[in-house]
Scaffold this motif. Structure first.
Motif, short mmCIF file in Angstrom:
data_model
loop_
_atom_site.label_atom_id
_atom_site.label_comp_id
_atom_site.label_asym_id
_atom_site.label_seq_id
_atom_site.Cartn_x
_atom_site.Cartn_y
_atom_site.Cartn_z
N GLU A 253 55.65 18.44 -61.48
CA GLU A 253 55.99 17.41 -62.26
C GLU A 253 56.36 18.04 -63.64
O GLU A 253 57.27 17.67 -64.54
CB GLU A 253 55.11 16.26 -62.35
N LEU A 254 55.80 19.18 -63.85
CA LEU A 254 55.57 19.64 -65.34
C LEU A 254 56.42 20.87 -65.41
O LEU A 254 56.65 21.47 -66.49
CB LEU A 254 54.11 19.78 -65.67
N THR A 352 51.67 14.03 -72.28
CA THR A 352 53.25 14.66 -72.45
C THR A 352 54.10 13.68 -72.87
O THR A 352 53.87 12.41 -73.03
CB THR A 352 53.72 14.79 -70.70
N SER A 357 59.02 14.04 -66.78
CA SER A 357 57.77 14.43 -66.17
C SER A 357 56.83 13.12 -65.89
O SER A 357 56.12 13.08 -64.90
CB SER A 357 57.11 15.37 -67.21
#
Length: 392
Positions: A253-254, A352, A357
């Protein structure tokens, strides 16, 4: 009309968009009606339907929703100009469009010579989009497939009607998950799935049955106290035994190739990336803290996110709530655009400000900690009211 809107309408919420609210929010979590599609109606069709022509496909669609004035003219203004799915591509032999008069939209119809090749082409399209920075592409897929034809409605209401047919929604975003209560079948290509779950950003899609309350009742748990659920009691949330495990959990995801736990590096913030935690992270109940991304130097800081291994989630949420409330009060009822949002799991958190993300993290069963007064989640999304020491 862009193909992104037709094939995968990306948005602020996702398939299992999960939202945790601090004290003050009121959820609209109600028990979903019986039936896999949330309507209580039995599914009238079984097996993937087949159509020998676009006309036959139109007749099948009309059994479930409106599909009028079918046209195969390439110049038809109802067709999206940037549609990559044209005859000769993706194993498509015929393409048409009809008017969805009932819901005031359009429906694209494709005939395929090889459905496996068609699905493989769609998967490549999704993966290329994700690689290009659109991490949430395909989470809101409305691409229904049968044995030898495919259908893409522009309206959620029509998608809900087609979900009760023998057609299935093809989803290839690797972060997508089908909630309990819906069909989940393997597609013809690896790492894609077929389901009757209509995921939609407008709140008109399928109801997500997979609420912690329902899961708890199935396990014989008593009703939760009115003040909310203790964080450690929340069901199915992301968890990790260490910061290293958390990094591995959220790597997709990141894109956390660049990672640091150096205290001076982790404490860095920039005009573009403001962390949620300020000051000593130990005072927030955080045991270990790291940072993904590039803090700066020759280039401006970019792709910054913070990972937190939380030892005391109630303390963490209490501090996060106080920080949110303070900023909302000082900033005219809004959080700063570059302020990182807090997404929590069972014993972990991620900070975040990148929307793509967050979409992926929702799929990994993180909850957005939202402490705005009166906040509630749209129908069909998970909503939890967590305890905090500041709760009234």
């Amino acid at each position: 009309m862009r193909i992104k809107r037709i094939l995968a309408a990306t948005a602020a919420l996702t398939a299992l968009v999960t939202t945790a609210a601090c004290d003050g929010g009121k959820g609209n979590g109600h028990a979903a009606p019986a039936g896999a599609n949330g309507t209580g109606a039995a599914r009238p069709d079984t097996g993937p339907p087949s159509a020998g022509s676009l006309g036959e496909a139109q007749k099948y669609i009309q059994r479930h929703t409106s599909c009028e004035q079918l046209s195969t003219e390439p110049a038809d203004e109802r067709l999206p100009s940037d549609d990559p799915v044209k005859p000769g591509a993706w194993s498509v032999t015929e393409r048409g469009v009809c008017s969805d008069r009932r819901e005031k939209g359009e429906i694209l119809v494709y005939r395929t010579a090889d459905m496996k090749e068609f699905q493989a082409a769609y998967k490549k399209h999704v993966m290329d989009s994700i690689a290009g920075g659109k991490g949430d592409y395909g989470l809101f897929s409305r691409l229904f497939v049968g044995k030898d034809f495919a259908v893409v409605p522009s309206r959620t209401e029509s998608a809900m009607a087609l979900a009760r047919s023998g057609l299935r929604i093809l989803t290839c975003n690797p972060t997508f998950g089908v909630p309990k209560g819906y069909t989940k079948e393997p597609a013809l290509v690896e790492h894609c799935g077929l389901s009757d779950f209509v995921n939609s950003e407008d709140g008109k899609g399928s109801v997500n049955h997979q609420s912690p309350e329902e899961e708890g009742r199935e396990r014989g748990e008593s009703a939760r106290p009115k003040e909310g659920r203790k964080p450690e009691d929340s069901l199915g949330l992301a968890a990790a035994g260490s910061l290293a495990e958390l990094r591995k959990l959220v790597h997709h995801e990141l894109g956390c190739e660049q990672f640091s736990t150096d205290p001076e590096t982790v404490s860095i913030s920039s005009i573009d990336y403001l962390p949620a935690i300020e000051g000593d992270h130990k005072m927030w109940g955080v045991g270990e803290r790291g940072m993904c991304g590039y803090p700066g130097g020759e280039r401006r800081a970019h792709a910054l996110s913070w990972l937190d291994k939380v030892d005391d989630m109630i303390t963490f949420q209490t501090k996060a709530k106080a920080a949110q409330v303070k900023e909302l009060r000082e900033n005219g009822g809004r959080l700063k655009a570059t302020r990182s949002m807090v997404l929590v799991g069972k014993n972990v958190a991620v900070e975040t400000n990148d929307a793509a993300s967050r979409h992926g993290l929702y799929q990994a069963q993180f909850l957005n900690l939202n402490c705005q007064e009166g906040f509630t989640a749209p129908e069909g999304y998970r909503f939890e009211k967590h305890w905090s020491t500041a709760a009234s």
